[in-house]
Design a protein around this motif. Structure first.
Motif, short mmCIF file in Angstrom:
data_model
loop_
_atom_site.label_atom_id
_atom_site.label_comp_id
_atom_site.label_asym_id
_atom_site.label_seq_id
_atom_site.Cartn_x
_atom_site.Cartn_y
_atom_site.Cartn_z
N ARG A 95 0.83 -1.21 0.00
CA ARG A 95 0.00 0.00 0.00
C ARG A 95 0.86 1.26 0.00
NH1 ARG A 95 -4.29 -0.28 4.71
NH2 ARG A 95 -4.54 1.92 4.15
N ARG A 96 1.94 1.23 0.75
CA ARG A 96 2.84 2.38 0.75
C ARG A 96 3.35 2.66 -0.66
NH1 ARG A 96 8.50 4.02 1.67
NH2 ARG A 96 9.23 1.89 1.29
N GLN A 97 3.77 1.62 -1.35
CA GLN A 97 4.28 1.81 -2.71
C GLN A 97 3.19 2.34 -3.65
OE1 GLN A 97 7.34 1.80 -3.61
NE2 GLN A 97 8.22 0.96 -1.73
N GLU A 98 1.97 1.86 -3.51
CA GLU A 98 0.87 2.35 -4.34
C GLU A 98 0.64 3.85 -4.10
OE1 GLU A 98 -2.48 -0.04 -3.33
OE2 GLU A 98 -1.65 -1.87 -4.21
N LEU A 99 0.70 4.25 -2.84
CA LEU A 99 0.49 5.66 -2.52
C LEU A 99 1.62 6.54 -3.04
CD1 LEU A 99 -0.90 5.09 1.06
CD2 LEU A 99 -2.18 6.07 -0.86
N LEU A 100 2.84 6.03 -3.02
CA LEU A 100 3.95 6.79 -3.59
C LEU A 100 3.81 6.91 -5.10
CD1 LEU A 100 6.95 5.43 -1.47
CD2 LEU A 100 5.69 7.58 -1.17
N GLU A 101 3.30 5.88 -5.74
CA GLU A 101 3.04 5.96 -7.18
C GLU A 101 1.95 6.98 -7.48
OE1 GLU A 101 4.42 4.61 -9.99
OE2 GLU A 101 6.03 4.11 -8.57
N ASN A 102 0.97 7.07 -6.59
CA ASN A 102 -0.10 8.06 -6.78
C ASN A 102 0.45 9.48 -6.71
OD1 ASN A 102 -3.06 8.68 -6.98
ND2 ASN A 102 -2.60 9.72 -5.05
N ARG A 103 1.48 9.71 -5.88
CA ARG A 103 2.10 11.03 -5.83
C ARG A 103 2.65 11.41 -7.21
NH1 ARG A 103 5.71 11.47 -0.25
NH2 ARG A 103 4.03 11.03 1.24
N LYS A 104 3.28 10.44 -7.87
CA LYS A 104 3.83 10.70 -9.20
C LYS A 104 2.72 11.04 -10.20
CE LYS A 104 7.69 7.48 -8.48
NZ LYS A 104 8.31 6.22 -8.96
N HIS A 152 -5.24 11.96 1.66
CA HIS A 152 -5.91 11.42 2.84
C HIS A 152 -5.80 9.90 2.93
CE1 HIS A 152 -9.18 11.00 -0.18
NE2 HIS A 152 -9.62 10.02 0.57
N LEU A 153 -5.54 9.23 1.80
CA LEU A 153 -5.34 7.77 1.88
C LEU A 153 -4.01 7.43 2.55
CD1 LEU A 153 -6.76 6.55 -1.54
CD2 LEU A 153 -7.88 6.58 0.70
N GLU A 154 -3.08 8.37 2.55
CA GLU A 154 -1.85 8.17 3.32
C GLU A 154 -2.14 8.27 4.82
OE1 GLU A 154 1.38 10.62 1.89
OE2 GLU A 154 0.81 10.30 -0.20
N ALA A 155 -3.10 9.10 5.19
CA ALA A 155 -3.54 9.15 6.59
C ALA A 155 -4.29 7.88 6.96
CB ALA A 155 -4.43 10.38 6.82
N ARG A 156 -5.06 7.36 6.03
CA ARG A 156 -5.74 6.08 6.30
C ARG A 156 -4.73 4.97 6.55
NH1 ARG A 156 -10.20 4.07 2.06
NH2 ARG A 156 -11.12 6.03 2.82
N LEU A 157 -3.65 4.98 5.79
CA LEU A 157 -2.60 3.99 6.01
C LEU A 157 -2.05 4.11 7.43
CD1 LEU A 157 -0.71 1.76 5.09
CD2 LEU A 157 0.71 3.50 3.98
N TRP A 158 -1.76 5.33 7.87
CA TRP A 158 -1.28 5.51 9.24
C TRP A 158 -2.31 4.99 10.25
CZ3 TRP A 158 3.14 5.62 11.26
CH2 TRP A 158 4.21 6.33 10.72
N ASN A 159 -3.58 5.29 9.99
CA ASN A 159 -4.61 4.84 10.93
C ASN A 159 -4.65 3.32 11.03
OD1 ASN A 159 -6.97 6.04 12.53
ND2 ASN A 159 -7.94 4.35 11.45
N ASP A 160 -4.49 2.65 9.90
CA ASP A 160 -4.49 1.19 9.91
C ASP A 160 -3.23 0.65 10.59
OD1 ASP A 160 -6.88 1.28 8.61
OD2 ASP A 160 -6.09 0.79 6.63
#
Length: 545
Positions: free
Chosen positions: A43-52, A219-227
């Motif tokens: 999930r972290r990698q997916e979110l970093l790809e979304n930044r790009k 905000h999905l990066e915040a969801r990751l932290w929450n999980d």
């Protein structure tokens, strides 16, 4: 140092573990890190790809805006964040700094309400800094951190500041710990070790595991932290909701998703913070394809320019709407001991800054030096009679997407501004490579954010053919002369290794000529730190595969 051979399959250190940190990197603690990595890395990698993807859209002219798909969250009156956790009800003055032993004691004893122990922007992530910092926090929580050096005793006071910890951002790896052949996230390494060893102890002592969460862009990066928080709490058998996280709004995309970020973390949220220097850096970087976003000298980009004012007003309104803290930004000034007039001018700037913050509705503020604590405290005591200002709802505020992205900043590009940027970037990068991420420059305690602003401004001025106010074109050749002159000065500073200045100079020279600036200088320079890049069966590593 010693090398442990007792780790589980798939866990591999590329460097030895310091002998005094063996209990921190125990088999049980590292197994916990492996659970976090294996659960969340994809999930972290997916979110970093979304930044790009977002950056590509911005480069093509698509403006940032508030999200239509989350409009119901912003408009719903039916949710609020968790109430303040023990010790976080009143946060009027917070001090920040890295995690070396003396700094931790002095900050906890400083008289500030809280201390943010930093594994991120004011810390160079050398292996010893990362793991010995964990040792120091472990000892501080158990009140076994006292020591003596040079005839001076360092001892915790009876009621120290409340401790918060800032792990590294989602984009940074910890390359000296490989799990299944891949580096663990720096975020999960820093969070996981601190939480595993200290959460239960903190709760027993009437506090809790409290964090500052940096550099988020969605905000999905915040969801990751929450999980991550929920899994970690369950795994250790602790009560849900004991973790609190304050999110630094220090990227332009995050400013458009403040409520969504709070919503994702609502069971664990303790508010938002104006990470203002990184926010300026992100504003430039994210809008790098816009010539109208070229800024004047960074000293002209103050808190009163339109985009910064809009960001502050929206943050305060958002936090108080959801009943959490709206924390103000950093005052980086440090005392000027040999010039009383200059010192008074510097302290006057601090007073004006803190007065602006408290009158705007902030619930607290940041300082970088203990000498500023009384100044900030006195101002907040005068204007904030209760523990916070959640009751100030700022319902008068309406901030549009255009206001948040408004690039109008009055000012000039001066040769002094160019030189100051070159000097700051070279000084900071050289110190960072040397292992110091918190650097006094021109009587300001600077961290990576200042160097990042300097770097992207220099790039921007070259990219768009800017000229100084005296008409000199800012070109790579013009900057190369200044790089050489400033590098010579920086190399003579105490504690600076000239070879590291050379690395910094070459790096900056390459950056100003690039098509686009790199995302983070901390990512670019990571390979110069101890043990980084030694992967696979490196000669320093003998842990189990």
């Amino acid at each position: 140092m010693s090398i442990s051979t007792s780790f589980s399959k798939g866990i591999h250190f590329t460097v030895p573990i310091p002998s005094e940190a063996q209990h921190i990197l125990s088999k049980e603690a590292v197994d916990f890190l492996a659970i976090l990595h294996r659960t969340f890395e994809s999930r972290r990698q997916e979110l970093l790809e979304n930044r790009k993807k977002v950056q590509d859209e911005l480069d093509q002219g698509k403006p940032l805006s508030f999200l239509n798909e989350t409009k119901h969250i912003r408009e719903s009156p039916g949710w609020a964040c968790a109430p303040p956790a023990p010790g976080l009800e009143d946060r009027r003055v917070e001090i920040t700094g890295p995690t070396d032993r003396k700094m931790v004691i002095n900050a906890l004893n400083s008289g500030a309400k809280t201390f943010m122990a930093d594994f991120e922007d004011s810390n160079s992530p050398t292996w010893s800094n990362m793991v010995l910092g964990q040792v120091n926090l472990y000892d501080a929580i158990r009140r076994q951190i006292d020591f003596e050096t040079g005839g001076k005793q360092y001892k915790l006071v009876e009621k120290p500041a409340v401790l918060l910890v800032r792990p590294r951002g989602w984009h940074l790896p910890e390359p000296r710990l490989l799990i299944d052949g891949k580096p663990i996230s720096g975020s999960l390494f820093d969070f996981g070790l601190y939480f595993f060893h200290n959460a239960a102890e903190l709760i027993k002592r009437g506090s809790g595991p409290y964090f500052y969460l940096p550099k988020m862009e969605h905000h999905l990066e915040a969801r990751l932290w929450n999980d991550v928080f929920s899994l970690a709490t369950s795994h250790l058998g602790l009560p849900q909701g004991t973790i609190r996280g304050t999110v630094l709004i220090e990227t332009l995309p995050a400013a458009f998703q403040m409520e969504e970020i709070l919503y994702e973390l609502r069971e664990h949220s303790s508010g938002l913070n104006c990470g203002r220097w990184d926010y300026i850096f992100s504003f430039i970087k994210k809008q790098r394809a816009r010539k109208d976003c070229v800024f004047p000298d960074r000293t002209d980009v103050t808190m009163t320019v339109p985009f910064m004012d809009a960001y502050v007003r929206l943050l305060i309104q958002t936090c108080h709407k959801r009943k959490v803290a709206a924390m103000g930004g950093m005052s980086a000034q440090i005392p000027i001991k040999n010039d009383a007039d200059a010192n008074e001018r510097a302290m006057a700037k601090v007073r004006a800054d803190k007065q602006r913050e408290v009158k705007a509705g902030h619930d607290g503020t940041w300082v970088a030096h203990p000498a500023l604590i009384k100044i900030a405290t006195d101002i907040f005591d005068e204007h904030m009679k209760g523990p916070n200002q959640y009751h100030i709802r700022r319902e008068d505020v309406t901030v549009t997407d255009k206001q948040l992205a408004d690039p109008s900043v009055p000012g000039k590009i001066t040769e002094k501004g160019v030189r100051d940027n070159v000097s700051a970037a070279l000084s900071y990068c050289a110190a960072w490579i040397s292992g110091n991420g918190c650097v006094p420059i021109n009587y300001l305690m600077e961290d990576a954010a200042t160097a990042e602003i300097a770097r992207v401004q220099l790039w921007q001025w070259v990219k768009y053919g800017s000229k100084t106010d005296s008409g000199v074109a800012i070109t790579p050749s013009y900057l190369q002369t200044i790089f050489s002159e400033e590098a010579s000065k920086v190399s003579k500073l105490p504690g600076i290794d000239p070879s590291h200045v050379k690395i910094a100079s070459e790096y900056m020279a390459s950056q100003v000529k690039a098509q686009w600036p790199s995302d983070f200088l901390t990512s670019d320079l990571l390979g110069h730190l101890e043990g980084v890049g030694v992967v696979g069966g490196g000669s320093t590593s003998k842990s189990n595969l």
